[in-house]
Design a protein around this motif. Structure first.
Motif, mmCIF file in Angstrom:
data_model
loop_
_atom_site.group_PDB
_atom_site.id
_atom_site.type_symbol
_atom_site.label_atom_id
_atom_site.label_comp_id
_atom_site.label_asym_id
_atom_site.label_seq_id
_atom_site.Cartn_x
_atom_site.Cartn_y
_atom_site.Cartn_z
ATOM 1 N N ILE A 68 0.931 -1.365 -0.153
ATOM 2 C CA ILE A 68 0.053 -0.304 -0.253
ATOM 3 C C ILE A 68 0.960 1.601 -0.242
ATOM 4 C CG2 ILE A 68 -1.374 1.763 1.423
ATOM 5 C CD1 ILE A 68 -3.439 -1.183 2.764
ATOM 6 N N LYS A 69 2.120 1.106 0.939
ATOM 7 C CA LYS A 69 2.443 2.258 0.525
ATOM 8 C C LYS A 69 3.427 3.088 -0.764
ATOM 9 C CE LYS A 69 6.799 4.285 3.430
ATOM 10 N NZ LYS A 69 7.485 4.446 4.732
ATOM 11 N N PHE A 70 3.952 1.635 -0.981
ATOM 12 C CA PHE A 70 5.036 1.636 -2.278
ATOM 13 C C PHE A 70 3.625 1.946 -3.448
ATOM 14 C CE2 PHE A 70 5.699 -0.201 -6.352
ATOM 15 C CZ PHE A 70 6.766 0.219 -6.860
ATOM 16 N N VAL A 71 2.558 1.683 -3.453
ATOM 17 C CA VAL A 71 1.560 1.887 -4.647
ATOM 18 C C VAL A 71 0.755 3.454 -4.351
ATOM 19 C CG1 VAL A 71 -0.877 1.595 -5.222
ATOM 20 C CG2 VAL A 71 0.768 0.144 -4.443
ATOM 21 N N ASP A 72 0.985 3.898 -3.195
ATOM 22 C CA ASP A 72 0.834 5.347 -3.102
ATOM 23 C C ASP A 72 1.232 6.616 -3.023
ATOM 24 O OD1 ASP A 72 -1.847 4.340 -1.628
ATOM 25 O OD2 ASP A 72 -1.065 5.164 0.437
ATOM 26 N N GLY A 73 3.178 5.235 -2.966
ATOM 27 C CA GLY A 73 4.121 6.465 -3.827
ATOM 28 C C GLY A 73 4.308 7.255 -5.182
ATOM 29 N N LEU A 74 3.363 5.958 -5.371
ATOM 30 C CA LEU A 74 2.920 5.738 -7.568
ATOM 31 C C LEU A 74 1.736 7.331 -7.892
ATOM 32 C CD1 LEU A 74 3.585 2.070 -8.275
ATOM 33 C CD2 LEU A 74 5.595 4.218 -7.917
ATOM 34 N N ARG A 75 0.948 7.392 -7.114
ATOM 35 C CA ARG A 75 0.060 8.552 -7.166
ATOM 36 C C ARG A 75 0.710 9.542 -7.855
ATOM 37 N NH1 ARG A 75 -4.776 5.625 -4.983
ATOM 38 N NH2 ARG A 75 -3.651 3.962 -3.607
ATOM 39 N N LEU A 179 -5.068 5.328 -10.128
ATOM 40 C CA LEU A 179 -4.701 4.922 -11.581
ATOM 41 C C LEU A 179 -3.241 4.798 -12.248
ATOM 42 C CD1 LEU A 179 -7.439 5.587 -14.643
ATOM 43 C CD2 LEU A 179 -7.821 3.668 -13.872
ATOM 44 N N VAL A 180 -2.509 4.107 -12.026
ATOM 45 C CA VAL A 180 -1.481 3.980 -11.463
ATOM 46 C C VAL A 180 -0.813 3.239 -13.161
ATOM 47 C CG1 VAL A 180 0.849 2.978 -10.928
ATOM 48 C CG2 VAL A 180 -0.938 3.407 -9.091
#
Length: 216
Positions: A68-75, A179-180
């Motif tokens: 979750i933390k990693f994906v949040d950083g890609l937003r 959407l990443v």
């Protein structure tokens, strides 16, 4: 099929396949034949699928906090800004998530979606904006075959992933932060034994499951 490499060396139309995981046995739903309800079912954990759709095995609805933390950083990150290590990590995270394959054609040597693909794009937009998938984060990943230059293929995979995201945001009101986008070019072939095969020319759409527990 989507010619995501050197289109000028292929037919005048390219196709884009939306799905998940180079190692999973995926089916392709012809553009315009799939419905938004079928897409919702394919992208929802623990829901049955129709014959024309394919998804990963059901997985737990609670995502790994580190993911979750990693994906949040890609937003809201530009597609081209992702490093090779980040692209690899995205591929690892998405390999077992719910997915769907769609065939969507593009204009010749372009990232512009063709008229023939309109029904499939509409079905996708309605599905991703439906209450059933509310709160989910989706990864949109572009892939090419090995025909043509590596740099050209990388850029084309990114531009076509960006096109799908833009349509979903502007026409269907899906939050851009949900959407990443990532481009893999020819680096992650679905069929390495046949690097110029059409199955390698695709864009993957993956449901990262409920991200509501994290701050957006």
């Amino acid at each position: 099929m989507l010619w995501m490499s050197a289109d000028r060396r292929r037919r005048p139309l390219g196709a884009i396949v939306l799905g998940l995981g180079a190692m999973l046995p995926l089916s392709v739903a012809v553009a315009g034949e799939v419905t938004s309800d079928q897409i919702v079912r394919a992208l929802s954990p623990n829901k049955p699928l129709t014959r024309s759709l394919s998804a990963a095995q059901p997985v737990a609805a609670t995502a790994d906090p580190s993911q979750i933390k990693f994906v949040d950083g890609l937003r809201n990150r530009p597609t081209r800004s992702l490093s090779s290590a980040e692209r690899t990590q995205i591929a690892e995270i998405t390999k077992d998530k719910p997915n769907i394959d769609l065939e969507i054609t593009f204009e010749y040597n372009s990232a512009n979606i063709s008229r023939q693909a309109a029904p499939a794009v509409e079905a996708l937009g309605k599905a991703l904006s439906s209450p059933d998938l509310k709160g989910a984060t989706f990864v949109v990943a572009g892939h090419t075959d090995s025909v043509g230059g590596e740099g050209f293929n990388q850029e084309l995979s990114e531009r076509r992933a960006d096109t799908i995201k833009r349509v979903l945001v502007e026409k269907y009101g899906i939050a851009g932060a949900d959407l990443v986008t990532v481009g893999y070019g020819e680096s992650r072939l679905k069929d390495p034994a046949h690097p110029d095969s059409g199955v390698n020319r695709r864009v993957q759409v993956v449901n990262m499951l409920d991200q509501s527990a994290s701050a957006k």
